[in-house]
Write a protein that holds these residues in place. Structure first.
Motif, short mmCIF file in Angstrom:
data_model
loop_
_atom_site.label_atom_id
_atom_site.label_comp_id
_atom_site.label_asym_id
_atom_site.label_seq_id
_atom_site.Cartn_x
_atom_site.Cartn_y
_atom_site.Cartn_z
N SER A 1 0.66 -1.44 0.07
CA SER A 1 0.41 -0.02 -0.25
C SER A 1 0.91 0.80 0.16
N VAL A 2 2.18 1.45 0.42
CA VAL A 2 3.36 2.47 0.10
C VAL A 2 3.03 3.21 -1.35
N ALA A 3 2.37 2.39 -2.49
CA ALA A 3 2.35 3.03 -3.26
C ALA A 3 0.68 4.32 -3.48
N ASN A 4 0.20 3.85 -2.91
CA ASN A 4 -1.29 3.56 -3.03
C ASN A 4 -1.12 5.35 -1.77
N VAL A 5 -0.80 5.29 -0.93
CA VAL A 5 -0.39 6.64 -0.19
C VAL A 5 0.28 7.75 -0.22
N VAL A 6 1.71 6.95 -0.93
CA VAL A 6 2.36 8.43 -0.98
C VAL A 6 2.33 8.52 -1.96
N VAL B 1 6.91 15.40 10.97
CA VAL B 1 6.59 15.06 12.78
C VAL B 1 5.20 13.79 12.85
N ALA B 2 4.43 14.46 12.62
CA ALA B 2 3.41 13.79 12.55
C ALA B 2 2.75 12.40 11.77
N MET B 3 3.83 11.71 10.50
CA MET B 3 3.32 10.90 10.27
C MET B 3 4.68 10.20 11.08
N SER B 4 5.92 10.16 11.34
CA SER B 4 6.27 9.13 12.33
C SER B 4 5.84 8.86 13.38
N GLY B 5 4.78 9.45 14.07
CA GLY B 5 3.85 8.62 14.63
C GLY B 5 3.46 7.34 14.73
N LEU B 6 3.03 7.06 13.63
CA LEU B 6 3.32 5.91 12.89
C LEU B 6 4.24 5.05 13.26
N PHE B 7 5.61 5.04 12.82
CA PHE B 7 6.54 3.91 13.79
C PHE B 7 6.47 3.63 15.43
N LEU B 8 5.19 4.40 15.89
CA LEU B 8 5.15 3.75 17.41
C LEU B 8 4.24 2.46 17.41
N SER B 9 3.29 2.52 15.98
CA SER B 9 2.40 1.21 15.87
C SER B 9 2.77 -0.26 16.25
N GLY B 10 4.24 -0.40 16.16
CA GLY B 10 4.48 -1.81 16.17
C GLY B 10 4.27 -2.43 15.10
N PRO C 1 4.07 -3.56 10.63
CA PRO C 1 5.44 -3.33 9.47
C PRO C 1 4.50 -2.28 8.94
N VAL C 2 2.96 -2.54 8.29
CA VAL C 2 2.29 -1.59 7.39
C VAL C 2 2.15 -0.04 7.62
N PHE C 3 2.17 0.33 9.53
CA PHE C 3 2.22 1.57 9.32
C PHE C 3 3.95 1.51 9.13
N ASP C 4 5.10 0.85 9.66
CA ASP C 4 6.06 1.18 8.91
C ASP C 4 6.93 2.03 7.82
N ALA C 5 5.93 1.14 7.42
CA ALA C 5 6.73 1.58 5.56
C ALA C 5 5.87 2.11 5.04
N LEU C 6 4.78 2.99 5.97
CA LEU C 6 3.73 4.28 5.55
C LEU C 6 4.78 5.56 5.71
N ALA C 7 4.64 5.22 7.01
CA ALA C 7 5.88 6.27 7.79
C ALA C 7 6.86 6.97 6.50
#
Length: 709
Positions: free
Chosen positions: A231-236, A289-298, A300-306
């Motif tokens: 889903s990275v391409a779609n979110v980007v 800063v806001a998108m880096s909050g996704l790293f705290l989700s734990g 892998p999907v959100f890590d890639a999106l961040a």
């Protein structure tokens, strides 16, 4: 002109060396395209998503070589009336014979007649993992399609792990392609209305598209550290179009304003760099800063999106500070060509802030009443969010017009063995396969007697070394039914411990699809942690940028009201239909909404501070700041709302919920919050915010030196 600002220095160099700047940008984009074509994007694996006890069970099966292979089923039913079971069984036998010769098929079972004699099932096992099955499932589907063509009086359908995933991928790809094809012309049309000229409207689209392409190319090598879940391409694309258009609009509008005041092109570019350019940098950092909050989700999907989102934001910021000034310097007054006569005259007649000025005057006259009315409306919209219920996406939330989805549900109705699996894995430190196998059999028997799983179709398997035994149990209810969780809890709490009590050195785990869904739903939500992290860092950014704790607290309140209103609408629209909001939507929408709303917020506050530094009285500075930015904010918001709304029309429930949540939040934020609540609260808090106009140093406030009084 001040030479102390980095944004001004970069813009000046780009404007005075335009072809070098354009050439460097073209080289960056070309390099990214080459990377995208030569470095394959690394994808996530099933192991990346394992959590809790079900994750431990999956790991034990992998280590023992007992991991289940993808399964397919061909279902034969009557088109109308009662099923001719002998004829259907004969057709099923023919399908099985042909399927056995298909590459990628490991085993074909004998046809099975349902207990109600209304369907015949052909069970098929595929080789390898899901990727291997996806590579061969089309050939198997061709066999099914041929059987359907040969026997039009029957309904011959196929469903399974690979066919369902393939159909879903095709559906999503088609929907996203349609949405993306609509988003570009919609964006260009809105910008045409905003600028009244083709070149001016095309520049933001060009910067946004090249930023997206560059970010995707740069992500390709990074995906080997942070894999993509697809889903990275779609979110980007979503984030890139939003910020790319925003930043270009901020910069381009300011440059045009200064040229209209009689400034030369270079002077206008420098002023835009010192004002809008600085706001772009701060906004870009806020979104990062806001998108880096996704790293705290734990997750892998959100890590890639961040990673993807941060990349596209940084690229868009760099582009707006370098290639954008170079293009403006090269084009000069040709930026406003060719003009659309009617739109051009209309924009000139309305002028900057012509409409917004009329809207903001009542707010300036009665700020307390305006704040109470706008705040009350936002709170009312947010109240339903208190009852928001989240859950993983289920088969019921998938588009029901996909044939494989219908077949999958139909097969579960007639064949309990096709329902979701609860698996129990036993691993002994020594070869105790006989005792472990007996315990596994007892677990299945006791669970069936307790009415937790189906009595039929239980499968016990032993690893080659005899140390691992796995039993698969069919759930009583279809996929997505919350009652299946009771079987998992009972197995974990009593049945498995009781059966393995006397097995020394034995480790047990309850897994399978039902347990996996349960473990994901029961994970401690990271949303409160992400909210606290993002709000704290955005507060610190506002304090650093504007030197005001009051303004930072005000920013936090406005962000929470905007997000709360969006969540409330999301709950009202979807919870009554599907019964829940898909679990990842709130967290993702929160970080995106805070990031994008900070774009507008920083831009508006920067113009208010400009007015104060020019010597305007505080109320006039607030009114002027809102009036002068309303056109840009409205145009940028219109682009984002229209693009997100397109996603709200898609068939996939996840895309629909994301589109509605984002479009509602941006609409509310750009209108009710920015045009009413923000100016009202700025006026109510005049005393603690008067210092915003104070110039500390020339380096800190280059716009004070560049903007004419």
């Amino acid at each position: 002109m001040s030479r102390t600002s980095l944004t001004v220095g970069v813009a000046r160099w780009s404007a005075t060396h335009p072809w070098r700047a354009i050439g460097l940008w073209a080289a960056l984009v070309t390099t990214a395209v080459v990377l995208m074509g030569t470095v394959p994007t690394q994808q996530t694996t099933d192991a990346d998503f394992r959590v809790g006890e079900s994750g431990a069970a999956a790991a034990m099966l992998d280590d023992a070589g007992l991991a289940p292979t993808p399964a397919e089923s061909v279902l034969v039913t009557a088109r109308s009336g009662a099923l001719d079971v002998p004829a259907a069984t004969a057709v099923a036998t023919q399908i099985g014979d042909r399927a056995a010769d298909v590459a990628g098929v490991a085993d074909v079972g004998a046809p099975v007649v349902s207990g109600s004699r209304d369907a015949v099932l052909v069970p098929i096992s595929m080789t390898g993992g899901l990727d291997d099955a996806l590579a061969h499932v089309a050939d198997l589907e061709a066999v099914t399609a041929a059987a359907q063509a040969d026997h039009p009086g029957l309904r011959v359908q196929q469903a399974g792990d690979a066919s369902l995933q393939s159909a879903l991928d095709e559906k999503v790809a088609g929907d996203l392609a349609a949405a993306e094809a609509l988003s570009l012309p919609i964006t260009f049309l809105i910008l045409l209305v905003a600028f009244g000229a083709f070149v001016a409207a095309g520049i933001p689209v060009l910067l946004a598209v090249t930023s997206v392409v560059t970010a995707l190319g740069l992500y390709a090598p990074l995906s080997h550290l942070v894999p993509d879940s697809g889903s990275v391409a779609n979110v980007v694309l979503l984030i890139g179009m939003a910020v790319g258009v925003d930043y270009s609009l901020f910069y381009l509008r300011r440059e045009r304003e200064e040229r209209a005041r009689g400034r030369s092109t270079i002077d206008a570019i420098e002023i835009a760099a010192a004002t809008a350019g600085r706001a772009v940098v701060v906004s870009g950092l806020a979104v990062t800063v806001a998108m880096s909050g996704l790293f705290l989700s734990g997750e892998p999907v959100f890590d890639a999106l961040a990673v993807g989102s941060i990349l596209v934001v940084l690229v868009a910021v760099i582009g707006s500070l370098t290639v954008l000034p170079a293009m403006l310097a090269t084009l000069g007054r040709w930026v406003d060509r060719p003009r659309i006569p009617l739109l051009w005259r209309l924009n000139r007649r309305i002028g900057t802030g012509g409409i917004s000025g009329r809207l903001v005057r009542p707010v300036v006259r009665r700020p307390v009443v305006s704040a109470l009315l706008a705040g009350g409306a936002l709170v009312a919209l947010a109240v339903p969010a208190l009852g928001m219920s989240t859950h993983q996406s289920t088969i019921a939330s998938l588009p029901q017009d996909i044939p494989a989805v219908q077949t999958y549900l139909r097969a579960q109705e007639s064949f309990p063995s096709q329902r979701p699996v609860v698996g129990v894995v036993l691993h002994t430190s020594v070869d105790g396969s006989d005792a472990a196998r007996a315990a596994a059999t007892a677990i299945g028997r006791d669970a069936a007697r307790a009415g937790l799983v189906e009595a039929d179709g239980q499968d016990v398997r032993v690893s080659p070394d005899g140390r691992t035994v796995a039993v698969s149990l069919a759930a009583l209810h279809p996929e997505g039914d919350s009652r299946n969780g009771a079987a998992v809890d009972a197995l974990r709490d009593s049945i498995v411990p009781s059966a393995t009590r006397d097995l020394a050195g034995t480790t047990s785990a309850v897994g399978g699809p039902v347990a996996e869904a349960l473990d994901v739903d029961r994970q401690t939500s990271r949303l409160p942690l992400v909210i606290a992290f993002v709000l704290l860092l955005t507060m610190l950014m506002i304090v650093w940028t504007f030197r005001s704790l009051t303004l930072a607290l005000l920013t936090t309140v406005l962000n929470l009201l905007s997000v709360g209103a969006a969540f409330g609408v999301l709950t009202m629209v979807f919870q009554g239909g599907s019964g829940f909001v898909i679990d990842w939507i709130p967290l993702f929408c929160f970080v995106v909404l805070v990031g994008l709303s900070m774009d507008y917020h920083v831009f508006v506050l920067s113009r208010v501070r400009e007015g104060l530094r020019r010597g305007l009285p505080y109320p006039l500075a607030v009114e002027a700041g809102i009036r002068e930015t309303a056109g840009v904010v409205t145009s940028a918001a219109a682009v984002m709302v229209s693009v997100f709304a397109v996603f709200g029309t898609l068939d996939l429930m996840e895309m629909r919920q994301m589109g509605v949540g984002l479009s509602v939040a941006i609409l509310v934020d750009a209108t009710l919050v920015r045009l009413v609540l923000l100016p009202a609260l700025l006026l109510v808090l005049e005393r603690p915010l008067r210092h915003l106009g104070r110039v500390r140093t020339s380096a800190e406030a280059p716009e004070a030196e560049l903007v004419p009084a």
